[in-house]
Structures are given as structure tokens and as C-alpha cells.
Design a protein around this motif. Structure first.
Motif, mmCIF file in Angstrom:
data_model
loop_
_atom_site.group_PDB
_atom_site.id
_atom_site.type_symbol
_atom_site.label_atom_id
_atom_site.label_comp_id
_atom_site.label_asym_id
_atom_site.label_seq_id
_atom_site.Cartn_x
_atom_site.Cartn_y
_atom_site.Cartn_z
ATOM 1 N N ARG A 24 0.820 -1.199 0.000
ATOM 2 C CA ARG A 24 0.000 0.000 0.000
ATOM 3 C C ARG A 24 0.863 1.262 0.000
ATOM 4 O O ARG A 24 2.036 1.230 0.335
ATOM 5 C CB ARG A 24 -0.957 -0.010 1.204
ATOM 6 C CG ARG A 24 -2.013 -1.109 1.079
ATOM 7 C CD ARG A 24 -2.865 -1.279 2.308
ATOM 8 N NE ARG A 24 -3.747 -2.445 2.150
ATOM 9 C CZ ARG A 24 -4.487 -2.967 3.119
ATOM 10 N NH1 ARG A 24 -4.449 -2.431 4.329
ATOM 11 N NH2 ARG A 24 -5.258 -4.026 2.877
ATOM 12 N N ASN A 25 0.234 2.370 -0.427
ATOM 13 C CA ASN A 25 0.912 3.671 -0.507
ATOM 14 C C ASN A 25 2.084 3.644 -1.482
ATOM 15 O O ASN A 25 3.087 4.332 -1.285
ATOM 16 C CB ASN A 25 1.386 4.114 0.883
ATOM 17 C CG ASN A 25 0.246 4.221 1.876
ATOM 18 O OD1 ASN A 25 -0.798 4.800 1.571
ATOM 19 N ND2 ASN A 25 0.436 3.650 3.049
ATOM 20 N N GLN B 268 -3.956 3.588 -7.282
ATOM 21 C CA GLN B 268 -4.195 4.597 -8.323
ATOM 22 C C GLN B 268 -4.090 3.978 -9.711
ATOM 23 O O GLN B 268 -4.949 4.203 -10.575
ATOM 24 C CB GLN B 268 -3.187 5.734 -8.176
ATOM 25 C CG GLN B 268 -3.373 6.838 -9.213
ATOM 26 C CD GLN B 268 -2.437 8.012 -8.971
ATOM 27 O OE1 GLN B 268 -1.736 8.059 -7.971
ATOM 28 N NE2 GLN B 268 -2.436 8.950 -9.894
ATOM 29 N N ARG C 255 -15.374 4.888 0.147
ATOM 30 C CA ARG C 255 -15.052 6.199 0.710
ATOM 31 C C ARG C 255 -14.955 7.260 -0.375
ATOM 32 O O ARG C 255 -14.248 7.102 -1.360
ATOM 33 C CB ARG C 255 -13.732 6.116 1.477
ATOM 34 C CG ARG C 255 -13.843 5.440 2.825
ATOM 35 C CD ARG C 255 -12.480 5.188 3.434
ATOM 36 N NE ARG C 255 -11.556 6.304 3.254
ATOM 37 C CZ ARG C 255 -10.244 6.241 3.532
ATOM 38 N NH1 ARG C 255 -9.747 5.100 4.000
ATOM 39 N NH2 ARG C 255 -9.480 7.277 3.343
ATOM 40 N N ASP D 147 -13.526 10.209 -0.223
ATOM 41 C CA ASP D 147 -12.211 10.832 -0.347
ATOM 42 C C ASP D 147 -11.225 9.942 -1.090
ATOM 43 O O ASP D 147 -10.215 10.417 -1.616
ATOM 44 C CB ASP D 147 -11.643 11.220 1.030
ATOM 45 C CG ASP D 147 -11.486 10.015 1.967
ATOM 46 O OD1 ASP D 147 -12.037 8.938 1.650
ATOM 47 O OD2 ASP D 147 -10.823 10.162 3.005
ATOM 48 N N ARG D 148 -11.508 8.653 -1.187
ATOM 49 C CA ARG D 148 -10.629 7.741 -1.904
ATOM 50 C C ARG D 148 -10.959 7.715 -3.405
ATOM 51 O O ARG D 148 -10.066 7.677 -4.239
ATOM 52 C CB ARG D 148 -10.725 6.341 -1.318
ATOM 53 C CG ARG D 148 -9.964 5.276 -2.117
ATOM 54 C CD ARG D 148 -10.016 3.932 -1.416
ATOM 55 N NE ARG D 148 -9.269 3.947 -0.154
ATOM 56 C CZ ARG D 148 -9.310 2.979 0.738
ATOM 57 N NH1 ARG D 148 -10.099 1.931 0.546
ATOM 58 N NH2 ARG D 148 -8.596 3.053 1.846
ATOM 59 N N TYR D 149 -12.255 7.708 -3.738
ATOM 60 C CA TYR D 149 -12.654 7.437 -5.119
ATOM 61 C C TYR D 149 -13.047 8.673 -5.919
ATOM 62 O O TYR D 149 -13.139 8.608 -7.139
ATOM 63 C CB TYR D 149 -13.810 6.433 -5.128
ATOM 64 C CG TYR D 149 -13.414 5.083 -4.590
ATOM 65 C CD1 TYR D 149 -12.588 4.240 -5.321
ATOM 66 C CD2 TYR D 149 -13.843 4.653 -3.335
ATOM 67 C CE1 TYR D 149 -12.202 3.003 -4.824
ATOM 68 C CE2 TYR D 149 -13.465 3.418 -2.830
ATOM 69 C CZ TYR D 149 -12.646 2.598 -3.584
ATOM 70 O OH TYR D 149 -12.263 1.380 -3.095
#
Length: 374
Positions: A91-92, A97, A120, A122-124
Motif C-alpha cells: 500500500r501507498n 491509483q 469512501r 475521499d478515496r474514489y
């Protein structure tokens, strides 16, 4: 980590068990139980899944599930997104992305009209998804004078195959519905730990109801006019003081039945949408809306950046077409266009005459039942 060394690949049927084990590990749940329509042993949705591998091990996965939304005999092709995860060790690093950008390309190659996911904001949002809140939350208090012992509620698992077939057909007899596979109808209703019941009146099956923690997520009936009596009796069955009932805004008859109860638009930002085919989606939904609400007549030209121009004309007929001009009533980014069509135009700087038209036409009635999500 160089993301160029990784590729999103379609899952082979032989590897589907490995994918399910990976999902179970990442989410710490058993997907065979919570999303049985996709992951129980008797079904094969391997072609709907994509993965990224490193050293022959899965490090990321996503599901892109195709379905059809039928609205008064018109069809909107839906790409449902779900089961999105990356192994904790990776992750990260840009993998999410990359995977979501690739999924957008896949959705367009599938010629989907809209894409829906639950997740979420803010994620998508960064990947072209905007909130759709077109679902009304009604609060129904218990009233004992409506109790009728002729109504019974029986867990859907206990119904016969013939009764399940009847409920599946009942769902398809509505003016608008998402096509569900008959062989996983029970799993669709029960997914994400919901409880579904068959509704009986005088020992005759008349519909079904889907509940979680005293919130009704779906109710389908042979006769919607019985809905209020059924809800009162279901409250009694739960031994509760009240229930909340979530009704998508496109369910006009059910909304009319419950209109005198305390209600509000849901404010959860968990159901997200992007529109791929603006002309088709807007036309079908405005045509349906115009049958139930008298839309304001008018014409609106909109240029959507990276998409092109469209012209919407509402009169006796609704005509939407591609439009090319040097002058438009509105020029919007794709995300501002989605805000206009899906949920909120208050933040857009609209002239009063344009706002009056937009307030009549939008937001579009897009909101899917939990059973139709991933």
C-alpha cells in the motif's frame, strides 16, 4: 517500486480460489458469506475479476461486474466496482491509483453507461466518482391499530425454490430494476449481512423485505398499496418501537405512500457514481422522471471538459444530443457536471433562469439497492 513493472490481468477460473482467499485476508471477512452472489462455490465470476501479481503472488485485486438497469423498458448498462484491495505490504506505492485508472479504461471498453461503487468518497472522488444521495430515509413509528395477524414474515432461506422464483419474477415486474441472476437471488438479498424475509398474507406470498438493524433497505410487493400495513406489522414482528425505510427516489409510488412521515435525504457518502454516456443516461432518467413529475420546459446546452457538448431539450418530448458550438449555457469540468446531475448544484455559479431549469430536472434519480452493489 516502479508501477510500470506491474499489469492488471484478468483472472483465470483456476485462480479464483486464490483471489477469494486474498480478499478474505485483506478485508478480514469471509466473502463467500457476505457477497455470496459473487463468491459462493456454485457461481463463477472469475471473468469479472482483475489482479496484479508479484513473484506469482496476488498483491492487488478489483471486481468489475456488469449488469443492466431496466427503466420502463429502456436499458442502462452498469459497471459495478467492488472488492478493491491492495496487500498491506504494497500500500501507498501507487498501486491503487494505477488499478483504478486501468479499471476506468476497462469500463469504457465494456461500453458501460454508468459505473457505481460503494466506498469512501475521499478515496474514489479523485478517479471520477461523485456522491449520489438520491435515497430518502423515512422514519415509521409503531402503531398497534394496524396490526393484522394475517401477515407473516418468513426468512427467505426457508422458502421453497418455487417461492424464490416467484420473488425473482416479482422484482423484474417493476417499472425499474437491476437484473439479478435467479440462481443467486437469495444471496443478493442477504449480502453484507442483511436479513431477508418473504412476506405472506393469508398464507400467500406477496413480496419480500430486506432489513439490517431495523433499517429496511428494500421492499418489493405484488401491490405497493399494502406497504404501510406491512411495515407496521413488520415493526411488530421485530418487537421494535420504530423502523427506518430507505426508498430510492426513483420509486415514486412508494415515496407517495410514505410522504407524510418524517423523512430526509440520506447524507452518507458511501454510494458513488460516474456517468460515462451522458446523453443516454440523462435522457432515460429524465423521461422516467417526467412521467411522475412535470418537468420545466426548456433547453440547456452544456460543455463538459474532456467529453464534449450536449444539448438537452425538454418539451412534449425529451431530446438530448451532442452539441458543438462556441457558446454554451454552462461549461463544466467532469466533476462539476457530476455534481450538477447527481447531487448538488448549490456550489455552482448558475444564473437564476438556468438554476430554475436545473432544479426541476436534476438531480437524476440514481441510487441502487444494496443487493445490486458489490
Amino acid at each position: 517500486m516502479n508501477i510500470e513493472n506491474y499489469k492488471l490481468i484478468k483472472v483465470d477460473k483456476k485462480e479464483m480460489n486464490n483471489v477469494i482467499n486474498f480478499l478474505n485476508y485483506c478485508f478480514n471477512i469471509k466473502f463467500q458469506n457476505v457477497v455470496g452472489k459473487l463468491y459462493k462455490d456454485e457461481v463463477d465470476y472469475s471473468n469479472n475479476h482483475y489482479i496484479i501479481k508479484k513473484d506469482n503472488n496476488i498483491i492487488a485485486a478489483i471486481c468489475i461486474n456488469e449488469s443492466e438497469w431496466i427503466i420502463a423498458d429502456n436499458k442502462i448498462k452498469v459497471a459495478g466496482i467492488g472488492s478493491v484491495c491492495v496487500h498491506p505490504d504494497y500500500r501507498n506505492k501507487g498501486i491503487m491509483q494505477y488499478m483504478l485508472n486501468e479499471s476506468n479504461n476497462i469500463i469504457r471498453n465494456l461500453k458501460a453507461d454508468i459505473s457505481i461503487l460503494s466506498g469512501r468518497y475521499d478515496r474514489y472522488n479523485h478517479f471520477g466518482y461523485e456522491t449520489t444521495t438520491q435515497c430518502i430515509d423515512y422514519e415509521i413509528p409503531f402503531d398497534k391499530k394496524y396490526i393484522n395477524t394475517n401477515y407473516k414474515f418468513i426468512l427467505i432461506d426457508s422458502l421453497t425454490n418455487e417461492q424464490i422464483d416467484y420473488l425473482a419474477k416479482l422484482n423484474k415486474n417493476k417499472n425499474q430494476y437491476i437484473k439479478r441472476l435467479d440462481n443467486v437471488f437469495i444471496e443478493s438479498c442477504k449480502q453484507w449481512e442483511h436479513t431477508a424475509y418473504g412476506i405472506f398474507k393469508n398464507n400467500n406470498l406477496i413480496g419480500y423485505i430486506v432489513n439490517k438493524e431495523n433499517v429496511i433497505k428494500e421492499i418489493k410487493l405484488k401491490n405497493d398499496e399494502e406497504m404501510l400495513n406491512i411495515l407496521y406489522n413488520f415493526i411488530d414482528n421485530l418487537n421494535a418501537e420504530k423502523i427506518n425505510v430507505l426508498i430510492p427516489s426513483i420509486e415514486y409510488m412508494q415515496k407517495d405512500i410514505l410522504k407524510n412521515f418524517e423523512h430526509k435525504l440520506i447524507d452518507k457518502k458511501s454510494q458513488l457514481c460516474q456517468i460515462i454516456n451522458y446523453e443516454k443516461v440523462i435522457k432515460i432518467l429524465l423521461m422516467y422522471k417526467n412521467k411522475h413529475e412535470k418537468l420545466k420546459k426548456g433547453t440547456l446546452t452544456i460543455k463538459i471538459k474532456n467529453y464534449g457538448g450536449i444539448k438537452i431539450n425538454v418539451d412534449d418530448d425529451i431530446v438530448i444530443s451532442k452539441y458543438n458550438s462556441n457558446n454554451y449555457d454552462l461549461t463544466l469540468s467532469n466533476m462539476d457536471a457530476l455534481k450538477l446531475f447527481l447531487n448538488d448544484n448549490e456550489k455552482l455559479n448558475l444564473e437564476s433562469d438556468i438554476r430554475n431549469i436545473c432544479d426541476s430536472w436534476f438531480p437524476l434519480d440514481i441510487y441502487l439497492y444494496v443487493a445490486d452493489l458489490i
